[in-house]
Design a protein around this motif. Sequence first.
Motif, PDB file in Angstrom:
ATOM      1  N   LEU A 292     -35.724 -18.494   4.469  1.00 45.44           N
ATOM      2  CA  LEU A 292     -35.710 -17.964   5.735  1.00 45.44           C
ATOM      3  C   LEU A 292     -34.324 -17.268   6.232  1.00 45.44           C
ATOM      4  CD1 LEU A 292     -38.151 -19.974   7.798  1.00 45.44           C
ATOM      5  CD2 LEU A 292     -39.018 -17.742   6.960  1.00 45.44           C
ATOM      6  N   ALA A 293     -33.474 -18.096   5.951  1.00 44.01           N
ATOM      7  CA  ALA A 293     -32.095 -17.863   6.184  1.00 44.01           C
ATOM      8  C   ALA A 293     -31.538 -16.832   5.501  1.00 44.01           C
ATOM      9  CB  ALA A 293     -31.056 -19.051   6.359  1.00 44.01           C
ATOM     10  N   ASP A 294     -31.690 -16.726   4.117  1.00 42.60           N
ATOM     11  CA  ASP A 294     -31.376 -15.612   3.355  1.00 42.60           C
ATOM     12  C   ASP A 294     -32.102 -14.246   3.668  1.00 42.60           C
ATOM     13  OD1 ASP A 294     -29.791 -17.400   2.052  1.00 42.60           O
ATOM     14  OD2 ASP A 294     -31.165 -17.619   0.238  1.00 42.60           O
ATOM     15  N   LYS A 295     -33.233 -14.299   4.139  1.00 45.89           N
ATOM     16  CA  LYS A 295     -33.952 -13.120   4.321  1.00 45.89           C
ATOM     17  C   LYS A 295     -33.549 -12.468   5.698  1.00 45.89           C
ATOM     18  CE  LYS A 295     -38.508 -13.508   2.189  1.00 45.89           C
ATOM     19  NZ  LYS A 295     -39.728 -13.622   2.399  1.00 45.89           N
TER      20      LYS A 295
ATOM     21  N   SER B 204     -27.498 -18.304   9.589  1.00 49.39           N
ATOM     22  CA  SER B 204     -26.821 -19.504   8.904  1.00 49.39           C
ATOM     23  C   SER B 204     -28.144 -20.318   8.760  1.00 49.39           C
ATOM     24  CB  SER B 204     -25.944 -19.921   9.854  1.00 49.39           C
ATOM     25  OG  SER B 204     -26.615 -20.484  11.247  1.00 49.39           O
ATOM     26  N   PHE B 205     -27.898 -21.348   7.758  1.00 49.49           N
ATOM     27  CA  PHE B 205     -28.711 -22.502   7.858  1.00 49.49           C
ATOM     28  C   PHE B 205     -29.404 -23.148   9.118  1.00 49.49           C
ATOM     29  CE2 PHE B 205     -30.412 -26.711   6.646  1.00 49.49           C
ATOM     30  CZ  PHE B 205     -31.426 -26.470   5.889  1.00 49.49           C
TER      31      PHE B 205
ATOM     32  N   LEU C 230     -32.707 -23.400  10.878  1.00 48.19           N
ATOM     33  CA  LEU C 230     -33.347 -24.754  11.003  1.00 48.19           C
ATOM     34  C   LEU C 230     -33.682 -25.010  12.728  1.00 48.19           C
ATOM     35  CD1 LEU C 230     -34.095 -27.364   9.607  1.00 48.19           C
ATOM     36  CD2 LEU C 230     -31.685 -28.343  10.221  1.00 48.19           C
ATOM     37  N   LYS C 231     -32.881 -24.566  13.662  1.00 44.92           N
ATOM     38  CA  LYS C 231     -33.220 -24.886  14.781  1.00 44.92           C
ATOM     39  C   LYS C 231     -34.664 -23.960  15.281  1.00 44.92           C
ATOM     40  CE  LYS C 231     -28.608 -25.755  16.285  1.00 44.92           C
ATOM     41  NZ  LYS C 231     -27.427 -25.464  17.119  1.00 44.92           N
ATOM     42  N   LEU C 232     -34.666 -22.725  14.766  1.00 47.42           N
ATOM     43  CA  LEU C 232     -35.847 -21.750  15.064  1.00 47.42           C
ATOM     44  C   LEU C 232     -37.085 -22.482  14.327  1.00 47.42           C
ATOM     45  CD1 LEU C 232     -34.181 -18.172  14.656  1.00 47.42           C
ATOM     46  CD2 LEU C 232     -35.160 -19.335  16.533  1.00 47.42           C
ATOM     47  N   PHE C 233     -36.757 -22.951  13.208  1.00 47.18           N
ATOM     48  CA  PHE C 233     -38.028 -23.383  12.434  1.00 47.18           C
ATOM     49  C   PHE C 233     -38.737 -24.628  13.039  1.00 47.18           C
ATOM     50  CE2 PHE C 233     -40.001 -25.399   8.718  1.00 47.18           C
ATOM     51  CZ  PHE C 233     -41.016 -24.781   8.482  1.00 47.18           C
ATOM     52  N   TYR C 234     -37.775 -25.475  13.578  1.00 44.11           N
ATOM     53  CA  TYR C 234     -38.083 -26.860  14.182  1.00 44.11           C
ATOM     54  C   TYR C 234     -38.963 -26.619  15.318  1.00 44.11           C
ATOM     55  CZ  TYR C 234     -35.499 -30.159  11.100  1.00 44.11           C
ATOM     56  OH  TYR C 234     -35.239 -30.878  10.071  1.00 44.11           O
ATOM     57  N   LYS C 235     -38.742 -25.393  16.174  1.00 42.18           N
ATOM     58  CA  LYS C 235     -39.513 -25.321  17.200  1.00 42.18           C
ATOM     59  C   LYS C 235     -40.857 -24.264  16.923  1.00 42.18           C
ATOM     60  CE  LYS C 235     -35.269 -24.903  19.882  1.00 42.18           C
ATOM     61  NZ  LYS C 235     -34.490 -23.973  20.639  1.00 42.18           N
TER      62      LYS C 235
END
Length: 57
Positions: free
Chosen positions: A10-13, A17-18, A22-27
Motif C-alpha cells: 500500500l505504501a509503495d502504491k 511512508s510505511f 500503517l496508521k491508516l491500515f490499523y484504523k
Amino acid sequence: MKVEQVVRILADKAGKSFDEMLKLFYKSRTYAALKNTQSGMWAESAEFIADDFEREQ
C-alpha cells in the motif's frame, strides 16, 4: 508477517511512508477483518488484502 507485507504494498502504491500507511491500515475495516480469524481474511494473499483496503478507501 502479513500486515507488514500489506502495508509495504500500500505504501509503495500510494507513495507514502510505511509508518503513515500503517496508521491508516490499523484504523481500517480491512484490518479489523484481518484480526477476526473467523472472517477468513488471514488466509488471503497480501495483494488481495491490499486491494480490499483500496476498495474500502
